[in-house]
Design a protein around this motif. Structure first.
Motif, short mmCIF file in Angstrom:
data_model
loop_
_atom_site.label_atom_id
_atom_site.label_comp_id
_atom_site.label_asym_id
_atom_site.label_seq_id
_atom_site.Cartn_x
_atom_site.Cartn_y
_atom_site.Cartn_z
N ASP A 4 13.51 44.26 33.32
CA ASP A 4 12.26 43.57 33.95
C ASP A 4 12.94 42.98 35.31
O ASP A 4 13.41 41.74 35.15
CB ASP A 4 11.52 43.23 33.28
CG ASP A 4 10.07 42.69 33.89
OD1 ASP A 4 10.11 42.55 35.39
OD2 ASP A 4 9.17 42.05 33.21
N THR A 19 5.90 47.60 46.61
CA THR A 19 5.77 47.43 44.88
C THR A 19 5.55 45.80 45.02
O THR A 19 4.73 45.35 44.03
CB THR A 19 7.01 47.84 44.40
OG1 THR A 19 7.25 49.19 44.60
CG2 THR A 19 6.68 47.43 42.95
N CYS A 60 13.48 57.24 41.87
CA CYS A 60 14.68 57.18 42.80
C CYS A 60 14.36 58.19 43.92
O CYS A 60 15.22 58.61 44.73
CB CYS A 60 15.90 57.56 42.21
SG CYS A 60 16.70 56.56 40.94
N GLY A 113 13.00 48.14 40.72
CA GLY A 113 11.60 49.27 40.58
C GLY A 113 11.98 50.79 41.08
O GLY A 113 11.24 51.15 41.52
N SER A 114 13.04 51.13 40.61
CA SER A 114 13.75 52.45 41.10
C SER A 114 12.80 53.55 40.96
O SER A 114 12.66 54.53 41.63
CB SER A 114 15.15 52.63 40.87
OG SER A 114 15.35 52.67 39.28
N GLY A 115 12.24 53.63 39.38
CA GLY A 115 11.40 54.79 39.19
C GLY A 115 12.17 55.96 39.33
O GLY A 115 13.06 56.16 38.44
N THR A 148 18.43 48.93 32.80
CA THR A 148 17.00 49.03 32.16
C THR A 148 16.83 47.42 32.00
O THR A 148 17.45 46.88 30.99
CB THR A 148 17.02 49.84 30.99
OG1 THR A 148 17.55 51.14 30.85
CG2 THR A 148 15.60 49.82 30.17
N ASP A 159 15.12 49.50 36.54
CA ASP A 159 13.57 49.86 36.18
C ASP A 159 13.45 49.52 34.75
O ASP A 159 14.59 49.63 33.74
CB ASP A 159 13.32 51.56 36.27
CG ASP A 159 11.82 51.70 36.34
OD1 ASP A 159 11.32 51.62 37.59
OD2 ASP A 159 11.36 51.91 35.35
#
Length: 320
Positions: free
Chosen positions: A139, A161, A87, A83-85, A137, A111
């Motif tokens: 889930d 998270t 970063c 879940g790096s978003g 990329t 992510d």
């Protein structure tokens, strides 16, 4: 720099079906992933700077001090951020790691958003040219086995998270992660701790009403996708601490009886006055709760790093 994409292609019809199904449940829900359209992302950025919203204020300094203590553990490993978003958290962490150690690291940001991976990977490569970056990329709830296991891995899951998952989801995630981890693989897990309820509730009910606007914005996102006629002003933002489940719950409560229509629906979506849409959970943890998650994953808790007030923890776990 490499970027691999494991996400299935999700069409607009799939998003509509999910929204409609959630609004047809009893009680009604909406997945929190729909908060983050462009305006929602801007509002959340504002939330992180609010005086009442404590998590970033305690987690960022804690990331710095923890990185200094764990820097030797990162030598010659694959650093996997789930879940790096954007970063931003890992950048704080990496800034404290000496360059001679960073150049032995392969960083794997994971992510669901390919654009976020591409943008952050480019920014990180500019900042840390000595480090190899391999974006994924995916889930992480569904594709955890896609993460390469060529070397010893150091998993990071920051920002609490995991607290946004349901209890069942969190335990399944930990179990699945434990199954793919090899001996000596480590996990650094960020968790928001149980504390004075007034402090927790103020963080989700800020005096400027930005969190309320953020919560209501999800109705505009629904309008965009399924052409409903939701009017956000007809709903009240409600956020409270549920002691039984040890979590903040965010809801949108109808101020009056309502009927919402959509060309994708044969019938209206009916709301009674005070009926709610459950939009988000944010679980808070105790040491017992941390140990329960570690046990589910078959991991040993090596260290728990806290801020001075013990409001937030970074938990180091190891597979043995």
């Amino acid at each position: 720099m490499i970027i691999e994409d494991f996400m299935p292609k999700v069409g607009e019809s799939s998003i509509r079906e999910e929204m409609i199904a959630c609004l047809r449940t009893n009680p009604k829900t909406l997945p929190s992933m729909f908060f983050y359209d462009h305006h929602g992302s801007e509002l959340f950025e504002m939330i992180t700077n609010l005086e009442e919203y404590y998590p970033p204020k305690v987690e960022i300094p804690l990331l710095r001090s923890t990185a200094q203590k764990l820097k030797q553990e990162l030598k010659d490993c694959d650093l996997v951020e789930l879940g790096s978003g954007d970063c931003s958290k890992i950048s704080v962490f990496l800034d404290e790691i000496p360059e001679e150690i960073r150049q032995t690291i392969v960083y794997y940001p994971v992510d669901v958003c390919k654009q976020a991976i591409e943008k952050s990977a480019c920014n990180l490569q500019d900042t840390y040219p000595e480090m190899n970056i391999h974006g994924i990329t995916a889930d992480f709830l569904e594709h955890i086995e896609k993460i390469p296991a060529k070397r010893r891995r150091f998993f990071c899951f920051f920002g609490s998270t995991i607290g946004n998952l349901t209890e069942v989801q969190a335990m399944k995630f930990m179990t699945d992660l434990g199954k793919v981890m090899n001996n000596n693989d480590r996990l650094l897990l960020g968790v928001d701790m149980v504390k004075d309820i007034d402090i927790i509730e103020k963080a989700y009910n800020d005096s400027q009403g930005i969190t309320a606007e953020f919560n209501k914005n999800i109705l505009k996102v629904v309008n965009d996708h399924i052409e409903t006629d939701f009017y956000p002003e007809e709903f009240e933002h409600v956020a409270f601490f549920n002691k039984k489940h040890s979590r903040i719950e965010m809801h949108l409560k109808a101020k009056k009886d309502l009927e919402v229509t959509s060309p994708f629906l044969k019938d209206q979506i009916v709301f009674k006055k005070d009926e709610t849409i459950h939009t988000e959970n944010s679980h808070k943890y105790t040491v017992d709760g941390i140990n329960k998650m570690a046990n589910a994953a078959g991991l040993s808790v090596e260290s728990i790093f806290n801020d001075d007030k013990k409001w937030f923890s970074l938990v180091e776990m190891v597979k043995q």
